[in-house]
Design an enzyme around this catalytic site. Structure first.
Site, PDB file in Angstrom:
ATOM      1  N   GLY A 118       1.855   4.642   3.526  1.00  0.00           N
ATOM      2  CA  GLY A 118       2.840   3.797   2.991  1.00  0.00           C
ATOM      3  C   GLY A 118       3.582   4.843   2.079  1.00  0.00           C
ATOM      4  O   GLY A 118       4.912   4.281   1.965  1.00  0.00           O
ATOM      5  N   TYR A 171     -13.140  -3.490  10.197  1.00  0.00           N
ATOM      6  CA  TYR A 171     -12.082  -3.017  10.045  1.00  0.00           C
ATOM      7  C   TYR A 171     -11.439  -3.050  11.478  1.00  0.00           C
ATOM      8  O   TYR A 171      -9.988  -3.448  11.304  1.00  0.00           O
ATOM      9  CB  TYR A 171     -11.979  -1.383   9.618  1.00  0.00           C
ATOM     10  CG  TYR A 171     -10.887  -0.826   9.905  1.00  0.00           C
ATOM     11  CD1 TYR A 171      -9.527  -0.997   8.888  1.00  0.00           C
ATOM     12  CD2 TYR A 171     -10.832  -0.140  11.018  1.00  0.00           C
ATOM     13  CE1 TYR A 171      -8.278  -0.299   9.302  1.00  0.00           C
ATOM     14  CE2 TYR A 171      -9.201   0.720  11.343  1.00  0.00           C
ATOM     15  CZ  TYR A 171      -8.324   0.493  10.364  1.00  0.00           C
ATOM     16  OH  TYR A 171      -6.976   1.208  10.533  1.00  0.00           O
ATOM     17  N   SER A 205      -0.013   5.603  -1.461  1.00  0.00           N
ATOM     18  CA  SER A 205      -0.794   6.870  -1.173  1.00  0.00           C
ATOM     19  C   SER A 205      -0.459   6.429   0.651  1.00  0.00           C
ATOM     20  O   SER A 205       0.086   5.732   1.174  1.00  0.00           O
ATOM     21  CB  SER A 205      -2.158   6.784  -1.496  1.00  0.00           C
ATOM     22  OG  SER A 205      -2.810   5.694  -0.795  1.00  0.00           O
ATOM     23  N   GLY A 206      -0.833   7.830   1.377  1.00  0.00           N
ATOM     24  CA  GLY A 206      -0.947   7.950   2.592  1.00  0.00           C
ATOM     25  C   GLY A 206       0.393   7.374   3.343  1.00  0.00           C
ATOM     26  O   GLY A 206       1.326   7.974   2.925  1.00  0.00           O
ATOM     27  N   GLY A 250       0.890  -1.125  -0.048  1.00  0.00           N
ATOM     28  CA  GLY A 250       0.066  -0.082   0.058  1.00  0.00           C
ATOM     29  C   GLY A 250       0.744   1.163  -0.077  1.00  0.00           C
ATOM     30  O   GLY A 250       0.508   2.182   0.588  1.00  0.00           O
ATOM     31  N   ALA A 251       1.841   1.252  -0.631  1.00  0.00           N
ATOM     32  CA  ALA A 251       2.876   2.427  -0.603  1.00  0.00           C
ATOM     33  C   ALA A 251       2.543   3.465  -1.884  1.00  0.00           C
ATOM     34  O   ALA A 251       3.302   4.409  -1.842  1.00  0.00           O
ATOM     35  CB  ALA A 251       4.211   1.819  -0.962  1.00  0.00           C
TER      36      ALA A 251
END
Length: 404
Positions: free
Chosen positions: A104, A279, A101-102, A98-99
């Protein structure tokens, strides 16, 4: 609609990742303003009201002792194959899921800019990851993008095969990517038929970590680490963890039955579907998995297994599925009322610390940071640190991903 605020345990709040922008279909009985119903606005106000109460109560908590650990030095590996007297240094090699965005992306940028790491950006959207890396100025020699869809166990296995064929060593694995669907009314599922949040956040990462463990064990790097990003919202010994719906795995009957929602519940505890709770439950599984890895493999392999809560990144894509009013009010609420706001850049530096800082090398720790950005060993809730439940989650997960 339950709030997914990330207030600190005794410190600050947290987050995770995303999916698509929510689409609302109000009933004919609801009054709609600018595409959002009155009931939804009321829910957002209720969420923020709960946060205000929690924030006020938080001031009454007794502060725990913290240990400052903010040094960002790293120790490059020594190439042991080099001739005697001619030891050479190499970059560390880290996979971050998950790199694109955000958190990551911020972590990938921090590590790449150090010049001491090559970052493998494991992402579902290859083109998005490439554009993201360029947009933050990452030098091409410091990163590689590889396709990985954690919602498909076949994709996980294909990613591992591709990585092994690349010949690149693996020194650190960061399990960061996550699905967060707080407003979902009905469950969606992975390629194998698991509820999407748990299937992606927990089962996908569980399989990835298990089959890459051997590669990490072979590493000659001084600091071999496996890091699973946690969440304070799954920690019910905190104020944020007590915002409904609370994380609760129960007797794991839903996980045992496969989370497919056909003849059983799509929820781990066997209850009715709740996107926000799914979640939180997945994050409890993440933290239980980290501790079980530590118990089973740390002494044998020398690998450090950790989790962390980097703080509340209120302006990230985490809240894409929440209604517009909440997304508008939550960042200033965190900045000016709870004082728990953390920028993506700062959170990325914190995760980069857990990747590379020698002072954060203790295994089996859930790291957090106080208001002065000093790291400390945080305490997990009773359920998130339950040894027997961790063993059961591990064994059931092995069966679901085909390892047992």
């Amino acid at each position: 609609m339950a709030l997914q605020a990330h207030l600190g345990s005794i410190t600050a709040p947290t987050l995770s990742l995303h999916k698509k922008e929510a689409r609302w279909s109000p009933s004919t009985k609801e009054t709609v303003f600018f595409g959002t119903s009155v009931s939804d606005y009321q829910a957002a106000i209720s969420d923020l009201s709960s946060l205000i109460i929690i924030s006020n109560n938080r001031r009454a908590l007794k502060r725990g002792c913290v240990r400052a650990q903010t040094t960002m030095t790293t120790t490059p590996a020594i190439n042991r194959a080099a001739p005697e007297g001619k030891k050479t240094l190499r970059k560390g090699s880290v996979i971050i899921t998950g790199a694109s965005s955000g958190l990551g992306l911020a972590t990938a940028k921090a590590l790449a800019e150090s010049g001491k790491w090559h970052v493998v950006m494991a992402c579902r959207d290859f083109l998005k990851a490439e554009k993201a890396a360029r947009s933050v100025g990452m030098s091409r020699e410091n990163y590689t993008v590889m396709h990985l869809d954690l919602a498909s166990l076949d994709s996980v296995r294909q990613f591992v095969d591709n990585f092994k064929r690349s010949g690149r060593p693996l020194d650190v694995l960061v399990c960061n990517a996550a699905v967060y669907l707080p407003t979902a009314k009905e469950p969606t599922f992975t390629a194998e038929g698991f509820e999407l949040s748990v299937g992606t956040n927990h089962l996908g990462h569980f399989l990835l970590s298990r089959i890459l463990l051997e590669d990490m064990q072979k590493s000659d790097y001084p600091a071999k680490r496996l890091i699973i990003v946690g969440s304070i919202t799954g920690n019910t010994n905190t104020l944020a963890g007590n915002v409904p719906p609370k994380a609760y795995l129960g007797d794991l009957r839903g996980l045992s039955a496969g989370l497919n929602g056909t003849n059983t519940s799509p929820m781990i505890d066997g209850g009715d579907f709740d996107g926000a709770k799914a979640y939180k439950d997945s994050k409890v599984c993440n933290m239980l998995t980290m501790q079980e890895f530590h118990r089973r493999y740390h002494e044998e392999t020398g690998i450090t297994f950790n989790s962390l809560y980097p703080g509340c990144i209120a302006t990230t894509g985490l809240f894409r599925e929440h209604i517009p009013l909440f997304r508008l009010l939550f960042p200033p609420f965190q900045k000016y009322i709870t004082k728990g706001y953390v920028s993506e850049e700062e959170a990325g530096k914190r995760l980069a610390q857990v990747v590379s800082d020698p002072s954060l090398s203790k295994s089996g720790v859930y790291w957090s940071w106080n208001k002065d950005s000093a790291s400390f060993e945080n305490q997990l809730s009773q359920e998130a640190s339950d040894v027997e439940k961790a063993r059961k989650v591990w064994e059931l997960s092995e069966k679901l991903v085909g390892l047992a």
